[in-house]
Motif scaffolding. Structure first.
Motif, short mmCIF file in Angstrom:
data_model
loop_
_atom_site.label_atom_id
_atom_site.label_comp_id
_atom_site.label_asym_id
_atom_site.label_seq_id
_atom_site.Cartn_x
_atom_site.Cartn_y
_atom_site.Cartn_z
N UNK A 190 60.47 87.51 31.91
CA UNK A 190 60.94 87.39 32.98
C UNK A 190 60.91 88.85 33.86
N UNK A 191 60.72 89.95 33.03
CA UNK A 191 60.66 91.27 33.87
C UNK A 191 59.39 91.38 34.34
N UNK A 192 58.51 90.89 33.42
CA UNK A 192 56.96 91.01 33.83
C UNK A 192 56.82 90.22 35.22
N UNK A 193 57.03 88.72 34.97
CA UNK A 193 57.10 87.87 36.17
C UNK A 193 57.80 88.51 37.59
N UNK A 194 58.69 89.20 37.34
CA UNK A 194 59.43 89.76 38.48
C UNK A 194 58.59 90.85 38.96
#
Length: 110
Positions: A91-95
């Motif tokens: 999720x952090x990488x996608x954000x």
């Protein structure tokens, strides 16, 4: 990869050669090259000038190799366990991918 280094110097050097040619960390590479050079008969002073290491470094890693084999010159740490779950990490990488830029206060939240 497993390395089986026999007692004979020639086999030990061959084992080090295989290890050196594998995909290893730069620190492990320097240790392995220093040990290989020492086992091949190079004097410590020459090795330290070529590799930019101390005589102690050479002797220490040579001893580690003689007592523990390749495992003795490999890096001992594996890093610490991450705080995020695999899902949170994704999720952090996608954000971050969706951001054109980040403000400094947003980076503090990560």
């Amino acid at each position: 990869m497993t390395y089986n280094c026999n007692k004979k110097i020639g086999k030990k050097i061959d084992c080090l050669e295989s290890f050196i040619k594998s995909d290893i960390d730069a620190i492990e590479l320097k240790r392995a090259i220093a040990v290989r050079m020492a086992l091949s008969g190079n004097i410590y002073h020459e090795i330290s000038n070529i590799l930019g290491v101390s005589n102690f470094f050479i002797g220490y890693w040579k001893k580690q190799f003689k007592t523990k084999g390749i495992a003795g010159i490999k890096l001992g740490h594996k890093g610490s366990k991450g705080y995020l779950t695999a899902r949170q990490n994704t999720e952090v990488i996608e954000w971050l991918k969706d951001k054109e830029y980040c403000k400094s206060n947003e980076m503090l939240l990560i």
